[in-house]
Design an enzyme around this catalytic site. Structure first.
Site, short mmCIF file in Angstrom:
data_model
loop_
_atom_site.label_atom_id
_atom_site.label_comp_id
_atom_site.label_asym_id
_atom_site.label_seq_id
_atom_site.Cartn_x
_atom_site.Cartn_y
_atom_site.Cartn_z
N TYR A 53 0.79 -1.24 0.09
CA TYR A 53 0.08 0.04 0.02
C TYR A 53 1.01 1.25 -0.12
O TYR A 53 2.02 1.22 0.68
CB TYR A 53 -0.79 -0.04 1.21
CG TYR A 53 -1.99 -1.06 1.31
CD1 TYR A 53 -2.40 -1.76 0.24
CD2 TYR A 53 -2.66 -1.17 2.52
CE1 TYR A 53 -3.19 -2.56 0.30
CE2 TYR A 53 -3.60 -2.29 2.44
CZ TYR A 53 -4.02 -2.82 1.25
OH TYR A 53 -4.92 -3.93 1.48
N SER A 235 -13.82 -4.61 1.13
CA SER A 235 -14.68 -3.82 0.09
C SER A 235 -16.24 -4.30 0.24
O SER A 235 -16.80 -4.32 -0.48
CB SER A 235 -14.14 -4.52 -1.34
OG SER A 235 -13.09 -3.94 -1.72
N LEU A 237 -18.21 -1.85 0.52
CA LEU A 237 -19.04 -1.02 -0.08
C LEU A 237 -18.63 -1.00 -1.53
O LEU A 237 -19.10 -0.04 -2.55
CB LEU A 237 -18.85 0.42 0.38
CG LEU A 237 -18.86 0.90 1.62
CD1 LEU A 237 -18.80 2.25 2.00
CD2 LEU A 237 -20.50 0.84 1.68
N GLY A 238 -18.18 -2.31 -2.07
CA GLY A 238 -17.87 -2.38 -3.38
C GLY A 238 -17.08 -1.20 -4.22
O GLY A 238 -17.25 -0.90 -5.24
N PHE A 239 -16.15 -0.95 -3.49
CA PHE A 239 -15.10 0.15 -4.05
C PHE A 239 -15.73 1.27 -4.43
O PHE A 239 -15.63 2.09 -5.08
CB PHE A 239 -14.52 -0.46 -5.36
CG PHE A 239 -12.89 -0.67 -5.20
CD1 PHE A 239 -12.04 -0.17 -5.86
CD2 PHE A 239 -12.53 -1.69 -4.21
CE1 PHE A 239 -10.65 -0.25 -5.83
CE2 PHE A 239 -11.22 -1.78 -3.99
CZ PHE A 239 -10.25 -1.00 -4.65
N GLY A 244 -23.59 4.72 -3.83
CA GLY A 244 -24.62 5.55 -4.46
C GLY A 244 -23.85 6.87 -5.43
O GLY A 244 -24.85 7.41 -6.19
N LYS A 245 -22.70 7.09 -4.94
CA LYS A 245 -22.02 8.16 -5.81
C LYS A 245 -22.01 7.88 -7.15
O LYS A 245 -21.78 9.08 -7.88
CB LYS A 245 -20.66 8.51 -4.78
CG LYS A 245 -19.60 7.29 -5.16
CD LYS A 245 -18.49 8.16 -4.17
CE LYS A 245 -17.45 6.92 -4.31
NZ LYS A 245 -16.54 7.13 -2.96
#
Length: 350
Positions: A53, A235, A237-239, A244-245
């Site tokens: 990272y 993940s 929030l699925g990346f 919703g953004k």
């Protein structure tokens, strides 16, 4: 939040873990330290990082995240002892020759050296949970859907990797070990050989798990449950798709990793089908009076399969939003609707 045990280890962690791969790329050191301060103040005792990272991975930022964490520990004497610290040794090069070269096979010597390098950057004497970031052998992972034996090439054996972990545990440099991006076969083989040869037993697996990638449920969940291996879900929030953004704009603009980095859009999270599915789940959340993030996080937070959910943020507001979603209830009816969407669209970000 009550703490939970990781596998059979003595480690007890909060069911929410702060992931740090944005530190050193999207998040500078000053903001990273503020996020770490606030996360600790909110009660999170579990941090996850990796030698490769920040992300997206670049030679210039390799190791930067661990360095940022190490500087934070140095700035706050006594804080390190309050936290469970996890980091990872990278598997064979996936287009990152700057780590150990293109032909590295994750040998015993490479693992031991990588651990020493991480300890130096982290400015600590011990890593609580040391994980193999991805398998040394050829496996279908990171978007690959099937095993291709023609891609096999020489690499360190599972037994050799466990011997490396034993060296580190005996030296007091590592407390517990884990795997990441592993398969049912891999988990079973690590446990089998550990028990057969008296080597350290894996306590955790860190794999993707979210509404648009529930591939963990395709047998790996049973394997880990029966072997006593705890899931660290990454993940959730699925990346960012499940916040919703991207619903209105698609994967364009200057907000979020998938919009900012072409290398991210080329991966599984950038598939058109993944965006289609995320829009379905996000609409479902709104229909039930929830934000998309609340639904996606609560799906992991309340799931029996998940020991701790790894959240990644780029702002204090995002951190609070993720932590505030902890008590979000999901009704049986809503869970049934979630399963129906999955039946129709399966796992587009697998």
């Amino acid at each position: 939040m009550k703490t939970i045990a990781l596998g059979a280890s003595a480690l007890r962690v909060t069911p929410i873990c702060l992931g740090t791969m944005t530190f050193g790329e999207q998040v500078d050191e000053s903001l990273a330290h503020q996020i770490l301060d606030h996360s600790l103040a909110r009660g999170v005792n579990f941090l996850d990082t990796a030698e490769m990272y920040a992300v997206p991975a670049r030679a210039e930022t390799c190791g930067a995240t661990e360095t940022i964490l190490g500087n934070w520990f140095k700035k706050h004497p006594g804080v390190r002892e309050k936290l469970v610290l996890a980091t990872k040794v990278a598997g064979p090069s996936r287009g990152m020759p700057w780590i150990r070269g293109e032909n590295a096979g994750v040998s015993k010597a490479e693992i031991v050296q990588a651990c020493d390098n991480s300890l130096r950057r982290l400015q600590t004497d011990v890593i609580d949970l040391y994980q193999i970031h991805w398998p040394a052998r050829n496996v279908p992972a990171f978007g690959l859907l099937s095993f291709d034996p023609t891609k096999d090439k020489p690499c360190a054996s599972v037994h050799e990797q466990l011997e490396a972990m034993q060296t580190l545990v005996k030296a007091g440099k590592v407390r517990a070990i884990g795997l990441s991006n592993e398969s049912p076969y891999g988990v079973h083989e690590f446990v089998r050989l550990a028990e057969q040869h008296g080597l350290p037993r894996v306590d955790t697996i860190q794999n993707p798990y979210c509404l648009i990638n529930r591939s963990y449920e395709n047998g790996l969940d049973e394997t880990c449950h029966r072997l006593g291996v705890s899931l660290l879900a990454y993940s959730p929030l699925g990346f960012g798709l499940l916040t919703g953004k991207y619903d209105e704009s698609g994967l364009v603009g200057d907000v979020g990793r998938l919009a900012l980095y072409e290398s991210m859009r080329k991966q599984r999270w950038g598939r058109p089908d993944a965006l289609v599915a995320s829009r379905r789940y996000n609409a479902l959340a709104r229909d039930h009076g929830l934000t998309p993030s609340q639904l996606a996080l609560a799906f992991c937070y309340s799931n029996w399969r998940v020991a701790s959910t790894i959240i990644g943020v780029t702002s204090m507001a995002q951190l609070d939003e993720c932590l505030d979603a902890w008590d979000t209830p999901l009704s049986p009816e809503l869970l049934t609707e979630i399963d129906q969407v999955r039946w129709e669209l399966r796992d587009p970000a697998q």
